[in-house]
Structures are given as structure tokens and as C-alpha cells.
Design a protein around this motif. Structure first.
Motif, PDB file in Angstrom:
ATOM      1  N   TYR A 212      67.455 -37.916 -45.893  1.00  0.00           N
ATOM      2  CA  TYR A 212      67.060 -39.308 -45.667  1.00  0.00           C
ATOM      3  C   TYR A 212      68.182 -40.257 -46.084  1.00  0.00           C
ATOM      4  O   TYR A 212      68.541 -41.183 -45.344  1.00  0.00           O
ATOM      5  CB  TYR A 212      65.781 -39.626 -46.455  1.00  0.00           C
ATOM      6  N   TYR A 213      68.740 -40.035 -47.255  1.00  0.00           N
ATOM      7  CA  TYR A 213      69.812 -40.888 -47.764  1.00  0.00           C
ATOM      8  C   TYR A 213      71.080 -40.722 -46.927  1.00  0.00           C
ATOM      9  O   TYR A 213      71.747 -41.701 -46.583  1.00  0.00           O
ATOM     10  CB  TYR A 213      70.090 -40.540 -49.224  1.00  0.00           C
ATOM     11  N   ALA A 216      70.853 -42.647 -43.741  1.00  0.00           N
ATOM     12  CA  ALA A 216      70.486 -44.057 -43.848  1.00  0.00           C
ATOM     13  C   ALA A 216      71.709 -44.968 -43.779  1.00  0.00           C
ATOM     14  O   ALA A 216      72.839 -44.549 -44.065  1.00  0.00           O
ATOM     15  CB  ALA A 216      69.734 -44.295 -45.154  1.00  0.00           C
ATOM     16  N   ASN A 217      71.468 -46.253 -43.428  1.00  0.00           N
ATOM     17  CA  ASN A 217      72.545 -47.232 -43.465  1.00  0.00           C
ATOM     18  C   ASN A 217      72.753 -47.711 -44.903  1.00  0.00           C
ATOM     19  O   ASN A 217      71.981 -47.383 -45.809  1.00  0.00           O
ATOM     20  CB  ASN A 217      72.266 -48.396 -42.514  1.00  0.00           C
ATOM     21  N   THR A 220      69.761 -49.571 -46.633  1.00  0.00           N
ATOM     22  CA  THR A 220      68.680 -48.683 -47.065  1.00  0.00           C
ATOM     23  C   THR A 220      69.100 -47.868 -48.282  1.00  0.00           C
ATOM     24  O   THR A 220      68.322 -47.687 -49.224  1.00  0.00           O
ATOM     25  CB  THR A 220      68.280 -47.741 -45.910  1.00  0.00           C
ATOM     26  N   ARG A 221      70.337 -47.407 -48.290  1.00  0.00           N
ATOM     27  CA  ARG A 221      70.828 -46.653 -49.437  1.00  0.00           C
ATOM     28  C   ARG A 221      70.784 -47.495 -50.707  1.00  0.00           C
ATOM     29  O   ARG A 221      70.369 -47.034 -51.768  1.00  0.00           O
ATOM     30  CB  ARG A 221      72.256 -46.161 -49.178  1.00  0.00           C
TER      31      ARG A 221
END
Length: 258
Positions: A212-213, A216-217, A220-221
Motif C-alpha cells: 500500500y505504501y 501510494a503517492n 498519502t505516504r
């Protein structure tokens, strides 16, 4: 985009594309993954291995987290992973292991060459039916397939909230049962509960190794990091460098080739 005709669904195709997209996030960063991801408890391998096993294939081996248990038990091991970067780390640590680029659906290994095939923390990236056919091909008669997952023990309330903040997508529901092909029978399971001693900094790094991380952009991170820091330091009251026993459970599944 034109609407889909009635009676059709893009669900399976979209799921397959998403699975492949997320799987690509592990192509790089082998050194980081090897450093921050936990290993596996010894009895997950002890329970899995059939008596008299000599040859093992570890599929989706990554940097060798589960491979290490097979090597320690004296098996001749072949490791397969699609990531060159991950296998580079594995070769450094376990030069005695045959390490090949490949997938669970196309291992490149010989027919009927192994007593056991393990897939640790990777079956959810595979096409289970195609992978079952391929693994049955490389197993000897009555050989064992083993599917292993480490996951945060979300029966512990603070860990459950932690898993939500981390977006830990590999936490299974209580009725979880992996799909395997008709080439295998007698699927049974084993659970090990254990704790990994980590610091808050270790947990922050652990998040950075998750799909997920990685996909992510930056916005989001940053949000995930802020939420995690608040939870660990302000809400739970942990200090920098404090050792925290992080509860895990390891689910192991095995079945025999028909």
C-alpha cells in the motif's frame, strides 16, 4: 468510458490487474525489505516439512525469510522469485541456495524434483489454480505444498488499530482458507502466536515495506506516517528507542499432492 453491457463484469479482470500492479511494488528495495520484515517462527517449518524431506523449493522467496528455515534444517533448497533485487539479497545471505528468477505459475524447475514446495507471504500474488498445477508438476508423488503467512495479531486491540493505520491488507478473516487446485488434497492448518521485539522506528520502516505504501503517492505516504507517529507516540505513549513486543500470528497451511 462506454458502459459495460448488461450481464458482464470487469471484476475478475480488474482484480487480476490490481494483483499484478501491487506485486510489481516488490521488484525493488530488497535490502530494505530484508532489514525490516520479520522472519518466521521455527515451528512453522517444523510442522510443514514431511518426514524424510530432502529437497525443497521456496517460491516467491523474496530475500529468503522462509528459505532460512529450510536451509537450517539441512534441505537442499531452490529459491524462485520474480525480483532480481530480492534474489540479490538472498544470494548474498545463502550462497548455497539455487536462486532463479521465475513465478509460481512458471518456476523453471524440473519435474518431480522436490519433496516440499513452500510459498511464504506470496500466495495472494499468485493465480492459485495455475500455480497449483505448476507446483504439482515439480513435486514428487505425495509431495507437500506449504502456504505460510505472517500477519499482525489483530485479536489484540491496539494491534488491530495499528493494522488499520498501516493498511495491512494481509490480515485474514477468521474463516480464511487459501484456494489450491485439485492437484492437492487434505488441506490443513497450523497457527503460531509469537512476538517480534521492535522499536517505533522499526514499525515506521515496516510500513514502508508494504505494498500500500510503496504504491501510494507522496501525500498519502505522509498521511500514513503522521497517523502512525501520532498513534505510537501520543496515543500509546511510547518513547523513541523503546522496545515494543509486537504480537504476530503465523498461519501455515499444507496439502499433499494427489
Amino acid at each position: 468510458m462506454a458502459p459495460r453491457p448488461k450481464g458482464t463484469s470487469a471484476g475478475p479482470k480488474l482484480y487480476e490487474e490490481r494483483r499484478l500492479e501491487l506485486g510489481q511494488s516488490f521488484q525493488d528495495g530488497g535490502e530494505h525489505y530484508d532489514r525490516v520484515r520479520p522472519g518466521y517462527p521455527a515451528d512453522s517449518a517444523d510442522w510443514l516439512l514431511p518426514e524424510g524431506a530432502r529437497d525443497a523449493a521456496d517460491i516467491g522467496a523474496g530475500t529468503g525469510k522462509f528459505t532460512s528455515l529450510l536451509v537450517e534444517r539441512g534441505l537442499a533448497v531452490s529459491a524462485v522469485d520474480p525480483s532480481t533485487d530480492m534474489l540479490t539479497q538472498l544470494r548474498k545471505t545463502y550462497p548455497q541456495v539455487i536462486a532463479l528468477e521465475g513465478t509460481a505459475e512458471a518456476t523453471g524447475l524440473a519435474d518431480s524434483a522436490f519433496d516440499v514446495v513452500s510459498v511464504a507471504q506470496a500466495w495472494h500474488w499468485c493465480d492459485p489454480l495455475a500455480a497449483s498445477t505448476e507446483i504439482a508438476r515439480i513435486l514428487r508423488p505425495q509431495g507437500v505444498i506449504g502456504l505460510i503467512w505472517n500477519q499482525l495479531d489483530t485479536s489484540v486491540p491496539w494491534v488491530h488499530r495499528l493494522s488499520r493505520i498501516m493498511h495491512a491488507g494481509d490480515v485474514h478473516k477468521p474463516d480464511f482458507r487459501p484456494v489450491v487446485g485439485r492437484e492437492f488434497a487434505g488441506l490443513e492448518s497450523h497457527v503460531t502466536r509469537w512476538e517480534d521485539p521492535v522499536t517505533p522506528a522499526d514499525i515506521l520502516e515496516l510500513v514502508k515495506s508494504r505494498s500500500y505504501y510503496l504504491r501510494a503517492n507522496e501525500t498519502t505516504r505522509a498521511k500514513v506516517t503522521r497517523n502512525l507517529e501520532w498513534y505510537l507516540f501520543e496515543h500509546l505513549g511510547h518513547a523513541e528507542g523503546e522496545v515494543i513486543p509486537l504480537p504476530y500470528l503465523t498461519q501455515s497451511w499444507r496439502a499433499r499432492k494427489v
